[in-house]
Scaffold this active site. Structure first.
Site, PDB file in Angstrom:
ATOM      1  N   ASP A 110       0.773  -1.153   0.130  1.00 39.83           N
ATOM      2  CA  ASP A 110      -0.107   0.005  -0.057  1.00 39.83           C
ATOM      3  C   ASP A 110       0.627   1.274  -0.027  1.00 39.83           C
ATOM      4  OD1 ASP A 110      -2.397   1.589   0.139  1.00 39.83           O
ATOM      5  OD2 ASP A 110      -2.583   1.128   2.158  1.00 39.83           O
ATOM      6  N   GLY A 111       0.418   2.329  -0.561  1.00 42.80           N
ATOM      7  CA  GLY A 111       0.935   3.653  -0.395  1.00 42.80           C
ATOM      8  C   GLY A 111       1.411   4.095  -1.956  1.00 42.80           C
ATOM      9  N   ASN A 112       1.186   3.384  -2.933  1.00 46.68           N
ATOM     10  CA  ASN A 112       1.695   3.836  -4.395  1.00 46.68           C
ATOM     11  C   ASN A 112       1.262   5.339  -4.754  1.00 46.68           C
ATOM     12  OD1 ASN A 112       3.032   1.307  -4.471  1.00 46.68           O
ATOM     13  ND2 ASN A 112       1.706   0.576  -6.013  1.00 46.68           N
ATOM     14  N   ARG A 146      -0.813   9.054 -10.308  1.00 47.82           N
ATOM     15  CA  ARG A 146      -0.625   7.837  -9.456  1.00 47.82           C
ATOM     16  C   ARG A 146      -0.045   6.622 -10.068  1.00 47.82           C
ATOM     17  NH1 ARG A 146      -4.115   7.647  -4.990  1.00 47.82           N
ATOM     18  NH2 ARG A 146      -4.531   5.500  -5.388  1.00 47.82           N
ATOM     19  N   HIS A 161       2.838   3.422  -9.065  1.00 45.29           N
ATOM     20  CA  HIS A 161       2.494   1.928  -9.120  1.00 45.29           C
ATOM     21  C   HIS A 161       3.521   1.555  -9.827  1.00 45.29           C
ATOM     22  CE1 HIS A 161      -1.484   2.077  -7.665  1.00 45.29           C
ATOM     23  NE2 HIS A 161      -2.149   2.816  -8.707  1.00 45.29           N
ATOM     24  N   LEU A 185      11.247 -20.479  -4.602  1.00 46.48           N
ATOM     25  CA  LEU A 185      10.071 -19.563  -4.126  1.00 46.48           C
ATOM     26  C   LEU A 185       8.834 -19.660  -4.513  1.00 46.48           C
ATOM     27  CD1 LEU A 185       9.541 -16.938  -2.230  1.00 46.48           C
ATOM     28  CD2 LEU A 185      10.296 -15.562  -4.209  1.00 46.48           C
ATOM     29  N   ILE A 225      -6.897  -5.442   7.331  1.00 46.51           N
ATOM     30  CA  ILE A 225      -6.516  -6.516   6.426  1.00 46.51           C
ATOM     31  C   ILE A 225      -6.866  -6.287   4.972  1.00 46.51           C
ATOM     32  CG2 ILE A 225      -6.875  -8.742   6.037  1.00 46.51           C
ATOM     33  CD1 ILE A 225      -6.393  -9.179   8.917  1.00 46.51           C
ATOM     34  N   SER A 226      -8.225  -5.487   4.907  1.00 44.89           N
ATOM     35  CA  SER A 226      -8.844  -5.121   3.546  1.00 44.89           C
ATOM     36  C   SER A 226      -9.167  -6.211   2.656  1.00 44.89           C
ATOM     37  CB  SER A 226      -7.731  -4.240   2.756  1.00 44.89           C
ATOM     38  OG  SER A 226      -7.552  -3.045   3.623  1.00 44.89           O
TER      39      SER A 226
HETATM   40  C1  FPP Z   1      -2.096   0.156  -3.318  1.00 48.48           C
HETATM   41  O1  FPP Z   1      -1.473   1.433  -3.258  1.00 48.48           O
HETATM   42  C2  FPP Z   1      -1.333  -0.584  -4.537  1.00 48.48           C
HETATM   43  C3  FPP Z   1      -2.168  -1.028  -5.689  1.00 48.48           C
HETATM   44  C4  FPP Z   1      -3.644  -1.117  -5.795  1.00 48.48           C
HETATM   45  C5  FPP Z   1      -1.415  -1.654  -6.794  1.00 48.48           C
HETATM   46  C6  FPP Z   1      -0.264  -2.605  -6.289  1.00 48.48           C
HETATM   47  C7  FPP Z   1       0.633  -2.588  -7.674  1.00 48.48           C
HETATM   48  C8  FPP Z   1       1.757  -2.624  -7.678  1.00 48.48           C
HETATM   49  C9  FPP Z   1       2.633  -2.680  -6.465  1.00 48.48           C
HETATM   50  C10 FPP Z   1       2.459  -2.666  -9.046  1.00 48.48           C
HETATM   51  C11 FPP Z   1       2.767  -3.702  -9.547  1.00 48.48           C
HETATM   52  C12 FPP Z   1       2.493  -5.185  -9.095  1.00 48.48           C
HETATM   53  C13 FPP Z   1       3.077  -6.336  -9.863  1.00 48.48           C
HETATM   54  C14 FPP Z   1       2.739  -7.674  -9.060  1.00 48.48           C
HETATM   55  C15 FPP Z   1       3.751  -6.323 -10.980  1.00 48.48           C
HETATM   56  P1  FPP Z   1      -2.660   2.508  -3.513  1.00 48.48           P
HETATM   57  O2  FPP Z   1      -2.660   2.911  -4.879  1.00 48.48           O
HETATM   58  O3  FPP Z   1      -3.767   2.112  -2.773  1.00 48.48           O
HETATM   59  O4  FPP Z   1      -1.794   3.771  -2.609  1.00 48.48           O
HETATM   60  P2  FPP Z   1      -2.618   4.851  -1.735  1.00 48.48           P
HETATM   61  O5  FPP Z   1      -2.811   4.104  -0.410  1.00 48.48           O
HETATM   62  O6  FPP Z   1      -1.423   5.724  -1.378  1.00 48.48           O
HETATM   63  O7  FPP Z   1      -3.510   5.464  -2.577  1.00 48.48           O
END
Ligand code: FPP
Length: 254
Positions: free
Chosen positions: A20-22, A33, A37, A131, A195-196
């Site tokens: 989380d946090g992208n 955003r 990602h 793995l 846990i969402s």
């Molecule tokens: C949650 O952060 C993250 C996601 C919904 C997407 C996760 C995807 C990746 C890490 C990229 C690629 C993954 C693979 C397996 C190649 P958020 O967008 O909810 O962040 P925020 O809470 O800051 O808005």
């Protein structure tokens, strides 16, 4: 081994992660955003490298939840492009490094190109054992329990299963990841402590660890902090501390 040797360091066999946090990482930099990602995809490699280095047997990553389909169309589109690109780019290397890749979730919701890449990644890495990497995509813990219940109901309707035989073991055998030990350690980045709708059934006795760090900022030192914390915990699985100390028990070592 002599009784004076250092105590064994407990390493989780199975790590489950909410990345989380992208979005916030990108927003803090005044970037779209989707850039967050993309940075998140790089952190996925940090996490995989760490697991390979520490001998962790299974890693399950929550990449896209059932609910994430409701995000703005351009963000969903960017994520789909990212998944496809990552699959095309990374699978050779993962295959070479002994990683088995699998996907859990409602695969039918993805487009044909992504589904084909998922299938190909699974087929090509099927024999790998170093793995077990599971990507939860279009996944929800409630969906998982419902699909397991549906599968049992189908067997009952077909006359192959008596309803009295439905117990935790029977349902647990139909749930995703049934062939792996339950996650020992759950990590969530991004500062939220929930846990969402991730692995609701599988996390019953998993140790939980949270950090404010945003997913794209992930590094080996943070993962090591989580492992150090885990190594110091006593897992009791509903027993007393004295019972566990006398006769160590481990839900996943059956
Ligand atoms: C949650 O952060 C993250 C996601 C919904 C997407 C996760 C995807 C990746 C890490 C990229 C690629 C993954 C693979 C397996 C190649 P958020 O967008 O909810 O962040 P925020 O809470 O800051 O808005």
């Amino acid at each position: 081994m002599s009784s004076e040797s250092a105590p064994e360091i407990r390493v989780p066999r199975h790590l489950a992660v909410i990345m989380d946090g992208n979005g916030r990482w990108a927003e803090r930099r005044r970037r779209p955003r989707a850039i967050g990602h993309r940075a998140g995809a790089r952190a996925v490699n940090v996490c995989i490298d760490f697991c390979l280095d520490r001998g962790i047997e299974a890693l399950t990553l929550f990449a896209f939840s059932s609910e994430n389909w409701g995000r703005p169309e351009d963000e969903v589109g960017a994520l789909m492009k990212l998944f496809l690109g990552a699959l095309e780019r990374e699978v050779d290397e993962l295959e070479r490094r002994g990683v088995r890749i699998r996907f859990i979730g409602e695969r039918e919701r993805f487009n044909t190109a992504i589904r084909a890449q998922m299938q190909s990644a699974e087929d090509r890495t099927r024999a790998n054992t170093r793995l077990h990497l599971t990507i939860a995509a279009s996944y929800g813990g409630r969906w998982d329990i419902a699909q397991a219940a549906r599968s049992l109901a189908q067997d009952v309707a077909a006359g192959h299963l008596d309803p009295d035989e439905i117990d935790e073991r029977a349902l647990g055998s139909r749930i995703c990841l049934a062939d792996l030990p339950a996650p020992d350690l759950f990590i969530r980045t991004g500062g939220e402590t929930r846990i969402s709708n991730f692995l609701l059934w599988q996390l019953a006795y998993t140790e939980l660890w949270f950090t404010d760090l945003l997913w794209p900022e992930l590094d080996a030192a943070t993962l090591q902090r989580a492992l150090d914390d885990y190594a110091g915990r006593q897992r009791r699985f509903g027993l007393t501390g004295a019972q566990v100390t006398q006769a160590p028990t481990h839900e996943t070592s059956e």
